[in-house]
Design an enzyme around this catalytic site. Structure first.
Site, short mmCIF file in Angstrom:
data_model
loop_
_atom_site.label_atom_id
_atom_site.label_comp_id
_atom_site.label_asym_id
_atom_site.label_seq_id
_atom_site.Cartn_x
_atom_site.Cartn_y
_atom_site.Cartn_z
N HIS A 267 -26.05 -26.31 67.17
CA HIS A 267 -24.59 -26.26 66.94
C HIS A 267 -23.94 -25.56 67.92
CE1 HIS A 267 -21.07 -26.78 64.31
NE2 HIS A 267 -21.02 -25.39 64.39
N HIS B 134 -14.51 -25.59 65.45
CA HIS B 134 -15.92 -26.40 65.37
C HIS B 134 -15.65 -27.34 64.49
CE1 HIS B 134 -18.15 -24.11 62.47
NE2 HIS B 134 -17.04 -23.70 62.20
N CYS C 166 -20.53 -31.63 66.23
CA CYS C 166 -19.97 -30.59 66.86
C CYS C 166 -19.94 -30.71 68.52
CB CYS C 166 -20.90 -29.33 66.65
SG CYS C 166 -22.59 -29.81 67.17
#
Length: 390
Positions: free
Chosen positions: A350, A362, A302
């Site tokens: 994240h 993402h 990420c």
């Protein structure tokens, strides 16, 4: 960049992010689970599909959290290794210089002996604990010329500096060893969590997998609804800002507008240009696999994706989510603009890049691929903060 921005503890909330909607999101989750709870309960001791789904999600999230810890340890290890290498090179150069100066002093001692000085030979000098001991014992210091005294002083100074560098290198090596241990621990944690998640999924029957897919579909529908609501709120905020700007301009020919985060000033135009480049890069990566620790070009995790995307726009971001969250200005969710970074979970494990209308690009989790998805993919409660990186 807002260099004045203070770091925020990982567990805090940002004003404008966490709202009473948390209760709504919780009720929604309960409602979604209740829709699938009508199936007959398991009588063989097996966990329900909802329990499996939650366990798998938790394991994947823990793996991603461990991935960010791995990234931090890896980055730290790389820096420390460079420092250690530099120190060891410096020590080696100093040792070589020290040996040369010792030989020169030995030659001088031998010359003193040849002139009749009552002193041990050069071999005795080389075996002495230090040149100072030798010169003290033979009382040669009084016979040294100014140049020779300088050479002796330089030798002692170099000897002291070399010892300090060696001690520093030794400490750095110990620190590097500990960091490498942390790196291995984080790596093992990622692998263990991923293995556990895959094992759980492999045990599901076809019927259970179908139910799991239905739960995921319901989640996506709810996330899309939330994203649409946010898009309406942002559109209303932009319209209001535009109206205020228009009123300010018409009210005074010399006046200046006072736009909000959604205004259209010069700085916003500059940011929008950079953000467009970052988003274009991120969109080009869609379909590439999530791989923990990866920074491209064939796969990403990420924070590796967001770092690479903004690098394409000429902005350097730190490697990990823990550092990226401090690399810019925090804004409210309703003021989010395309290009902003959306962070998730209390441990900030994240991140995605916002593209507008409640959507982001993402690298979701291990086993998934870079994709476009609602920022509410896991519910509103997991959104931690929004940061504008440039």
């Amino acid at each position: 960049m807002a260099s004045h921005r203070k770091s925020r503890p990982a567990g805090t909330r940002v004003a404008g992010i966490r709202t009473p909607a948390l209760a709504t999101a919780t009720l929604t989750s309960v409602a979604l689970l209740s829709q699938t709870a009508n199936a007959a309960p398991s009588t063989d001791g097996r966990p329900s599909i909802e329990e499996v789904e939650k366990k798998v999600d938790d394991l994947y999230r823990q793996a991603e959290s461990a991935t960010e810890k791995y990234n931090a340890a890896k980055e730290k290890t790389t820096k420390q290794r460079k420092q250690v290498d530099t120190l060891l090179d410096d020590v080696a150069q100093r040792a070589q210089k020290l040996n040369q100066e010792r030989e020169e002093l030995g030659s001088f001692a031998a010359a003193q002996y040849r002139t009749g000085a009552a002193a041990p030979d050069t071999a005795t000098f080389l075996l002495a604990d230090s040149p100072q001991d030798y010169f003290d014992q033979t009382q040669l210091m009084g016979r040294l010329t100014s140049r020779q005294k300088t050479a002796v002083d330089d030798y002692f100074a170099e000897q002291s500096a070399t010892m300090k560098k060696r001690e520093e290198a030794s400490r750095s090596l110990e620190t590097l060893t500990r960091t490498q241990s942390d790196l291995q621990t984080a790596k093992s944690t990622v692998q263990r969590k991923l293995s556990s998640a895959r094992e759980l999924l492999s045990k599901l029957t076809a019927q259970e997998k179908a139910r799991l897919a239905e739960i995921e579909k319901q989640k996506q529908e709810e996330a899309a609804r939330k994203a649409a609501e946010l898009a309406k709120q942002q559109a209303a905020a932009q319209a209001e800002a535009a109206a205020q700007d228009s009123g300010s301009t018409s009210g005074s020919s010399t006046g200046t507008s006072t736009g909000t985060g959604t205004g259209t000033g010069t700085s916003d135009t500059s940011y929008a240009t950079k953000a467009a480049k970052a988003i274009a890069f991120a969109r080009a990566q869609i379909g590439k696999p999530y791989v923990w620790g990866a920074t491209g070009p064939d796969s990403y995790d990420c924070s590796g994706l967001t770092q690479a995307a903004w690098k394409a726009a000429g902005v350097t971001l730190p490697r990990t989510t823990y550092d990226q969250v401090n690399a810019g200005t925090t804004v409210s969710l309703t003021d989010a603009q395309p290009g902003d970074l959306i962070f998730f979970y209390d441990d900030i494990s994240h991140v995605g890049i916002y593209i507008g209308n409640g959507m982001m690009i993402h690298a979701p989790k291990p086993g998934a691929y870079v994709r476009e998805e609602s920022i509410y993919y896991g519910g509103e409660s997991i959104i931690h903060s929004v940061v504008r990186p440039a």
